[in-house]
Every structure is written in C-alpha cells, then in structure tokens.
Motif scaffolding. Sequence first.
Motif, PDB file in Angstrom:
ATOM      1  N   LYS A   1       0.809  -1.223   0.000  1.00 27.70           N
ATOM      2  CA  LYS A   1       0.000   0.000   0.000  1.00 27.70           C
ATOM      3  C   LYS A   1       0.842   1.273   0.000  1.00 27.70           C
ATOM      4  O   LYS A   1       0.317   2.359  -0.244  1.00 27.70           O
ATOM      5  CB  LYS A   1      -0.922   0.020   1.223  1.00 27.70           C
TER       6      LYS A   1
ATOM      7  N   ASN B   1       2.886   4.413  -0.872  1.00 29.94           N
ATOM      8  CA  ASN B   1       2.868   5.220  -2.090  1.00 29.94           C
ATOM      9  C   ASN B   1       3.691   6.486  -1.870  1.00 29.94           C
ATOM     10  O   ASN B   1       3.155   7.554  -1.565  1.00 29.94           O
ATOM     11  CB  ASN B   1       1.420   5.565  -2.472  1.00 29.94           C
TER      12      ASN B   1
ATOM     13  N   ASP C   1       5.301   8.082  -4.134  1.00 33.43           N
ATOM     14  CA  ASP C   1       5.066   9.026  -5.232  1.00 33.43           C
ATOM     15  C   ASP C   1       3.951  10.015  -4.898  1.00 33.43           C
ATOM     16  O   ASP C   1       4.038  11.196  -5.249  1.00 33.43           O
ATOM     17  CB  ASP C   1       4.723   8.281  -6.525  1.00 33.43           C
ATOM     18  N   ALA C   2       2.895   9.547  -4.214  1.00 35.17           N
ATOM     19  CA  ALA C   2       1.807  10.451  -3.821  1.00 35.17           C
ATOM     20  C   ALA C   2       2.320  11.503  -2.843  1.00 35.17           C
ATOM     21  O   ALA C   2       1.962  12.685  -2.943  1.00 35.17           O
ATOM     22  CB  ALA C   2       0.657   9.666  -3.202  1.00 35.17           C
TER      23      ALA C   2
ATOM     24  N   GLY D   1      -0.460   5.020   1.963  1.00 38.22           N
ATOM     25  CA  GLY D   1      -1.569   4.683   1.082  1.00 38.22           C
ATOM     26  C   GLY D   1      -2.914   4.779   1.764  1.00 38.22           C
ATOM     27  O   GLY D   1      -3.898   4.225   1.273  1.00 38.22           O
TER      28      GLY D   1
ATOM     29  N   GLN E   1      -5.672   9.863  -0.180  1.00 35.92           N
ATOM     30  CA  GLN E   1      -5.312  10.333  -1.517  1.00 35.92           C
ATOM     31  C   GLN E   1      -4.632  11.682  -1.433  1.00 35.92           C
ATOM     32  O   GLN E   1      -4.886  12.459  -0.526  1.00 35.92           O
ATOM     33  CB  GLN E   1      -6.580  10.459  -2.396  1.00 35.92           C
TER      34      GLN E   1
END
Length: 195
Positions: A78, A80, A82-83, A191, A194
């Motif tokens: 999960k 992330n 990059d986010a 993750g 958002q």
Amino acid sequence: MKRVPLVIAGLAILAIAAVPAYHLIAATHAETAHSGSHSMHSANDGSSLPTEGGQSAFAAIAEIVDLLEADPDTDWAKVNIDALRDHLVDMNSLMLEAKASSAVENDTIKFQVEGEGKVLRAIHAMVPAHAAELNKTGAWTVQAVTTSTGAILTVKTETSSQLEKAKALGFFGLMATGSHHQPHHLAMAMGMMQH
C-alpha cells in the motif's frame, strides 16, 4: 666492472633516502585513516550525524521511509511515496510561487490567492483542505472557495488579538499553521489517503 659496484652503491643510497619518505607517507596515511575511522566511529555512534537531508522534500521523504522501515507492520503493497512526493511538489509550488493579497474588513480577513498551471493545481488541492484543518484549531472560523484563478480564504476572528495574529501570519503563515502536516504525510505515504 667497476661500474656495477657504483650502480649498487647508488641504488643503496636511493633506497636509504627513500625510507624516511616512505615512513612519512605511511605515517600520514595512517593518521588520515585513523582520523577517518574516528570520524566514521563518531558518525556511527550518533554523536555527530547531520540532521538535514540536503533538501527539504528529500529530507521529508527520507524521514517517512525511515519510519516505514522501522515499523514491522508496514504494508509495503500500500505504500505510495510518489503520492507524498506529488504533495510536497504542491507544497513547494504554493509556498514559493502563489501570489496572495489580503483585505481586512472588521473582524475578517480575505486572502485572494492566485496562480497558473501547477501553482493553480496546488492552490486548488491545498487551500480548501487546509481551511478545514484550521477550523479544527478553534482560533478562527475559516472558509475556502476555489476560483478559476486560485482561491479565496476567509478568516473570521473573535477577538482583536486573533485578528492581529492572523494578519501577522498572513496567508503563507496560516497555511503552515498546525501540526497536522506530519501525520498527513505519513498517512499519504502509507496509502491511507489520496493526494
């Protein structure tokens, strides 16, 4: 035949002369190696580690990665990063490239925030979300409305001292107010939310 002993004698003299130079070089190397190992030892025991990662986004991501690696329950499927990086890019764009002006009317300050391209995207992503966080502090009543050129952040205060503080902080100080950024970054990297 007499040349051979002379050549041998000459080589012997050169060898004798080279010994002190060799010892000097070896001693210098040993001292450098000792200093280096001492520096490494100091760095390894944590007494002289640098704290800055070299660049703020890099340092923020490095800190999050360290926390994730230290947690045995991290669900790497999960994660992330990059986010989180995209969010840090937005933070950079908003703080360094957005234009903000303000107008005060009675107990209310209205900040007009504008930008284009990536800056406009950052304004739209961050200003409404941060207004909701500012409302949780109880110090002000904050509302954000997005526009085609950016956003309008309205801050209503209850006392003259709150008004003075909000004016002193200005738009950028208000955007940096609160300690929700760090947990938000960790949740984003894990993750759980958002960008």
